[in-house]
Design a protein around this motif. Structure first.
Motif, PDB file in Angstrom:
ATOM      1  N   ALA A  31       0.861  -1.180   0.000  1.00 61.89           N
ATOM      2  CA  ALA A  31       0.000   0.000   0.000  1.00 61.89           C
ATOM      3  C   ALA A  31       0.897   1.228   0.000  1.00 61.89           C
ATOM      4  O   ALA A  31       1.857   1.310   0.776  1.00 61.89           O
ATOM      5  CB  ALA A  31      -0.915   0.007   1.224  1.00 61.89           C
ATOM      6  N   THR A  32       0.589   2.157  -0.903  1.00 58.96           N
ATOM      7  CA  THR A  32       1.269   3.440  -0.976  1.00 58.96           C
ATOM      8  C   THR A  32       0.209   4.528  -0.942  1.00 58.96           C
ATOM      9  O   THR A  32      -0.989   4.239  -0.920  1.00 58.96           O
ATOM     10  CB  THR A  32       2.108   3.545  -2.266  1.00 58.96           C
ATOM     11  N   LEU A  33       0.653   5.776  -0.943  1.00 58.97           N
ATOM     12  CA  LEU A  33      -0.281   6.895  -0.906  1.00 58.97           C
ATOM     13  C   LEU A  33      -0.237   7.674  -2.216  1.00 58.97           C
ATOM     14  O   LEU A  33       0.841   8.086  -2.658  1.00 58.97           O
ATOM     15  CB  LEU A  33       0.046   7.832   0.262  1.00 58.97           C
ATOM     16  N   ARG A  40      -3.295   3.369  -2.399  1.00 57.66           N
ATOM     17  CA  ARG A  40      -3.171   2.580  -3.621  1.00 57.66           C
ATOM     18  C   ARG A  40      -2.569   1.233  -3.199  1.00 57.66           C
ATOM     19  O   ARG A  40      -1.604   1.185  -2.440  1.00 57.66           O
ATOM     20  CB  ARG A  40      -2.217   3.252  -4.615  1.00 57.66           C
ATOM     21  N   ILE A  41      -3.141   0.145  -3.685  1.00 52.94           N
ATOM     22  CA  ILE A  41      -2.607  -1.186  -3.412  1.00 52.94           C
ATOM     23  C   ILE A  41      -2.063  -1.754  -4.715  1.00 52.94           C
ATOM     24  O   ILE A  41      -2.719  -1.687  -5.751  1.00 52.94           O
ATOM     25  CB  ILE A  41      -3.690  -2.111  -2.824  1.00 52.94           C
ATOM     26  N   SER A  42      -0.865  -2.317  -4.639  1.00 51.53           N
ATOM     27  CA  SER A  42      -0.199  -2.883  -5.814  1.00 51.53           C
ATOM     28  C   SER A  42       0.441  -4.210  -5.435  1.00 51.53           C
ATOM     29  O   SER A  42       0.827  -4.416  -4.284  1.00 51.53           O
ATOM     30  CB  SER A  42       0.913  -1.943  -6.311  1.00 51.53           C
ATOM     31  N   PHE A  73       4.855   3.298   3.412  1.00 54.69           N
ATOM     32  CA  PHE A  73       4.285   2.114   2.777  1.00 54.69           C
ATOM     33  C   PHE A  73       3.824   1.136   3.853  1.00 54.69           C
ATOM     34  O   PHE A  73       4.249   1.195   5.000  1.00 54.69           O
ATOM     35  CB  PHE A  73       5.310   1.411   1.862  1.00 54.69           C
ATOM     36  N   ALA A  74       2.959   0.224   3.439  1.00 53.45           N
ATOM     37  CA  ALA A  74       2.587  -0.935   4.252  1.00 53.45           C
ATOM     38  C   ALA A  74       2.660  -2.145   3.335  1.00 53.45           C
ATOM     39  O   ALA A  74       2.140  -2.120   2.214  1.00 53.45           O
ATOM     40  CB  ALA A  74       1.190  -0.778   4.830  1.00 53.45           C
ATOM     41  N   LYS A  95       2.920  -8.406   8.292  1.00 55.21           N
ATOM     42  CA  LYS A  95       2.861  -7.061   7.723  1.00 55.21           C
ATOM     43  C   LYS A  95       4.087  -6.278   8.180  1.00 55.21           C
ATOM     44  O   LYS A  95       4.559  -6.467   9.310  1.00 55.21           O
ATOM     45  CB  LYS A  95       1.600  -6.330   8.185  1.00 55.21           C
ATOM     46  N   ILE A  96       4.568  -5.433   7.309  1.00 55.97           N
ATOM     47  CA  ILE A  96       5.690  -4.547   7.631  1.00 55.97           C
ATOM     48  C   ILE A  96       5.328  -3.154   7.128  1.00 55.97           C
ATOM     49  O   ILE A  96       4.889  -2.997   5.984  1.00 55.97           O
ATOM     50  CB  ILE A  96       7.009  -5.014   6.982  1.00 55.97           C
ATOM     51  N   ALA A  97       5.513  -2.150   7.964  1.00 53.82           N
ATOM     52  CA  ALA A  97       5.260  -0.769   7.565  1.00 53.82           C
ATOM     53  C   ALA A  97       6.509   0.057   7.821  1.00 53.82           C
ATOM     54  O   ALA A  97       7.311  -0.260   8.699  1.00 53.82           O
ATOM     55  CB  ALA A  97       4.081  -0.199   8.348  1.00 53.82           C
TER      56      ALA A  97
END
Length: 151
Positions: A31-33, A40-42, A73-74, A95-97
């Motif tokens: 996930a980004t912004l 936004r998920i990619s 990011f996540a 999960k890693i952020a």
């Protein structure tokens, strides 16, 4: 800056379990912004190499543009469903952020930009041994490893 090596040094068994979940499948989700702040998920592939968590972005990809503008990011490991009757065997999810740091061109493989990561949080979600409780473990550089169990 907190690297994957720092996580491994602080909580080795936890880090090993998280990395195993990320390494179990080729494709992950990031996930980004966007410029307007919406998510936004990619799809993405990641690498744990010599104490660093890295990933790439193809030329002109939106996720790379997002990360150059706002590095937060996540990252989420692939998710698999627990098998009915064998819930205790479910490996869980990770999960890693953090922040992505542009690190130049990818030198081996397809063209693209390489990003190293500054890690802010690592989360592991799994079931207890009896498969009766959801266990959420999370690590941050400030607070270390914490655990919560839920029914």
């Amino acid at each position: 800056m907190t690297t994957w090596r720092d996580v491994e040094a602080a909580v080795p068994e936890f880090a090993e379990r998280v990395q195993a979940l990320f390494d179990a499948h080729k494709h992950k989700t990031i996930a980004t912004l966007r410029a307007d702040g919406s998510p936004r998920i990619s799809g993405i592939e990641v690498t744990f190499d010599d104490g660093e968590l890295t990933f790439g972005s193809m030329p002109n990809a939106r996720k790379g543009c997002d990360l150059r503008r706002d590095p937060r990011f996540a990252l989420h490991s692939a998710t698999v469903d627990p098998v009915e009757g064998a819930e205790a065997d479910w490996p869980g999810e990770a999960k890693i952020a953090g922040r992505a740091i542009p690190s130049g061109a990818i030198t081996d493989g397809p063209d693209g930009e390489l990003f190293r990561t500054e890690i802010a949080e690592v989360v592991l979600t799994h079931l207890n041994d009896a498969a009766t409780l959801l266990v959420i473990q999370w690590w941050t550089p400030t607070h270390g490893l914490r655990t919560v169990e839920r029914e």
